[in-house]
Motif scaffolding. Structure first.
Motif: not given
Length: 694
Positions: A432-441
């Protein structure tokens, strides 16, 4: 010729398709994780307390409807960091009608008239048919009750400090002749660790109250910041040179006023009782207004502002010539933004998409964190083949397990679960945290490529503005999504990997704080520093790679390589011109934030009145002031980020223009005459241009 030249730089074609496929698959998996979390989680656990059996306290239609408060057997365990992930303390907890109001140990209450009072804090259905050790071992009753206060429907010890001594209720020590002093000592020592929970909740409640009465004025302050930012940008469009120098002078004056105000407050407190207490002796106080009554506080503010004032003045002295060149670059950026005015509104699109990412991440995190279940296991002091097996406390007395092991008991073990889903919870949280970083970037990368494409279309138009596309911003946005989604996903993925590694390092660092291994701490510090630097470098490289993608339409690796070597070949210009403009934009942000911050400070401290209205009464007046300051900075940053992206794009296009063209009729420069005259003045390129013209 301009149109042909324009298409020469934009090679339309899909790039990094594999990364685009990976991103789509990851999004599908992210949605699947969200659906799974939604089916298992219960976000009501965040708001309403639940006992060890998962039943809500004080909710209508439940057997605990008349028991609104949650009581923890061992509040010390609530200080564990795992509470933030699971929203549950790893200790038995029950719903009670009211929190305990007296100190009482189980040993004292067992054979006294206080037992009926004590019994209401034991597990439901408790019968006094066991020994003391067995009751405490099985978790049927708490070892000790302490005076508590309800907060957010949860019972917390009534702990307060009196003359530097931590007190529980109205007593500091207790003795009952049967080892009760030991229990109290352990409780108080543990309460020191858990007391931050109570203080944090009280602080949060007061801050929430301040927001409820001051939100209207906070919104007005943010609107003022938005109007000032927009007005500043509009004036910069027509009066770039004058506005830059006005901005510089105003920043110096604002800092100078801050220094004078701090000195006046410092002098006013001279001789006042208690004003000479040092910050170290005072320690941390939740009411930050206390610090404003200390002379040392205003002295620290005055020193900080003085250092900033001196640094800015020295930079202006040594960079005065480069500032003139930077002003020319800002003028050119103003003309570009003037032809693409809708670019000023694009940060709202980025903000909206980032809000969606944050909202989805927060919802998934809450649902995952509240999907833990209460696990009960069989315990037996004698040999029993069922030891450690899960059980149901409600059906255990009549189940086969109780017959096979007559002396066994079904006892609370932990929060979690033993299914495949519960074992994968930690992995889901990391994902969940990794996908948040990926999508936000990815959202930030999309904004950068869109703005870069719009401003690059301005630069590479030979006849400005005749050769500009009809809708440059929309064209750049659609081109980025249609052809370069994979490249944006690739750059965002690299940055997300580095960021998730930094999060893991922070988690490991928290776990190693209690360790005494100095080498491990040193290694962890070095790793954190290295990955911080790596993240900054990747952000810088990605930004310029996205500009090259917007210009040429090449894949991410090729664009990153070309951007890096192009910048290295123009390292002097990069170090001076580009960073000077960043410095000027920073001054603009400080001017807007400082002006709005001073206005908010005078208003919320009742120094000024707006019409007939006055500031509402507040617990902490720094709450709305900090909110206005932070919000003003974000608003100003949103407007100036467009200018910053425009300057970076034009600068990179300028460097590329110099290397690909010589100013002849066959290969003319695409830069404007004003920009060419200033940036090429005195350089080898200027000499070459004059020879060609002759």
């Amino acid at each position: 010729m301009g149109a042909e030249r324009q298409h020469y730089y934009w090679k339309l074609g899909c790039t990094d398709v594999i990364c685009c496929v990976f991103l789509l698959l990851a999004i599908v998996g992210y949605v699947a994780v969200g659906i799974i979390a939604w089916t298992h989680g219960d976000p009501r656990k965040v708001i309403y307390p639940t006992d060890s059996r998962g039943e809500f306290c004080g909710q209508r239609g439940t057997k605990n409807a008349n028991k609104p408060y949650l009581f923890y057997f061992n509040i010390v365990k609530c200080a564990s960091p795992l509470v933030l992930l699971e929203f549950q303390c790893p200790t038995p907890q029950i719903c009670v009608e009211k929190c305990p109001d007296r100190y009482l140990t189980y040993l004292n209450a067992r054979n006294s008239r206080d037992f009926e009072y004590f019994k209401q804090f034991c597990v439901p259905g408790f019968q006094n048919n066991k020994g003391v050790a067995e009751v405490l071992r099985d978790g049927d009753c708490p070892a000790v009750l302490t005076p508590s206060q309800p907060l957010a429907q949860r019972c917390f010890p009534a702990i307060h400090a009196h003359k530097g001594v931590l007190m529980v209720g109205n007593e500091t020590t207790y003795e009952d002749g049967h080892g009760a002093r030991k229990n109290v000592t352990e409780l108080v020592e543990g309460a020191k660790k858990a007391n931050w929970v109570l203080e944090a909740r009280q602080l949060a409640m007061r801050i929430f109250e301040d927001y409820t009465v001051s939100w209207y004025w906070i919104v007005i302050g943010l609107v003022i910041a938005m109007v000032m930012s927009l007005l500043f940008i509009i004036l910069l469009r027509f009066l770039a040179g004058i506005m830059v120098w006005v901005m510089i002078i105003m920043v110096i004056l604002v800092l100078g006023y801050g220094i004078i105000h701090c000195y006046m407050e410092y002098s006013r407190l001279r001789g006042e009782a208690g004003s000479d207490v040092s910050l170290v002796d005072l320690g941390f106080q939740t009411d930050l207004r206390v610090y404003l009554h200390l002379r040392q506080t205003w002295m620290a503010f005055m020193i900080i502002l003085s250092i900033l004032e001196v640094i800015i003045i020295l930079l202006l002295i040594f960079l005065r010539k480069r500032i003139l060149i930077a002003i020319a670059l800002i003028k050119e950026a103003s003309r570009a933004i003037g032809y693409v005015m809708c670019s000023m509104l694009y940060p709202l699109v980025t903000f909206f998409l980032l809000c969606l990412c944050i909202a989805y991440w927060a919802c998934i995190a809450v649902f995952l964190s509240t999907s833990n279940e209460t696990v009960y296991k069989i315990f037996d002091d004698v040999a029993c083949p069922l030891n450690g097996k899960t059980c149901n406390p409600e059906t255990f007395p009549s189940a086969n397990e109780s017959r096979l092991c007559p002396k066994a008991r079904c006892q609370f073990a932990f929060y979690g679960g033993e299914s495949g889903y519960h074992r994968a919870l930690l992995g889901f949280q990391i994902f969940n945290v990794f996908m948040f970083f990926w999508l936000a970037n990815f959202v930030l990368a999309l904004g950068q490529v869109t703005l870069a494409g719009a401003f690059a279309s301005y630069y590479w138009a030979l006849r400005k503005p005749d050769d500009l596309p009809a809708f440059p911003l929309f064209s750049a946005f659609s081109r980025a999504l249609r052809y370069h989604t994979g490249s944006l996903a690739f750059g965002a993925l690299i940055l997300a990997i580095v960021q998730i590694i930094r999060v893991i390092l922070e988690y490991l660092d928290q776990r190693l704080k209690a360790a005494e291994n100095n080498f491990a701490k040193f290694l962890m510090t070095c790793l954190k520093c290295c990955f911080w630097c790596l993240e900054k470098f990747i952000k810088f490289l990605n930004r310029n790679a996205y500009i090259m993608i917007a210009i040429y339409g090449t894949n991410f690796c090729t664009s990153a390589k070309n951007a890096f070597f192009l910048l290295m070949r123009n390292i002097i210009r990069v170090a001076v011109l580009d960073k000077v403009t960043d410095f000027l934009f920073l001054l603009g942000k400080l001017l807007i934030v400082g002006s709005v911050g001073i206005l908010a400070f005078f208003f919320f401290t009742h120094r000024i009145r707006i019409v007939q209205d006055t500031a509402p009464p507040l617990n902490y007046y720094w709450v709305p002031i900090l909110t206005v300051i932070i919000g003003s900075y974000l608003i100003a940053h949103g407007f100036f980020s467009v200018y910053g992206m425009c300057v970076d794009t034009l600068f990179l296009c300028f460097c590329e223009d110099l290397e690909r063209n010589d100013g002849s009729q066959e290969r003319p420069y695409f830069m404007s005459p004003e920009l060419r005259d200033i940036l090429l003045k005195g350089s080898a390129e200027e000499g070459k241009r004059e020879e060609v013209e002759e």
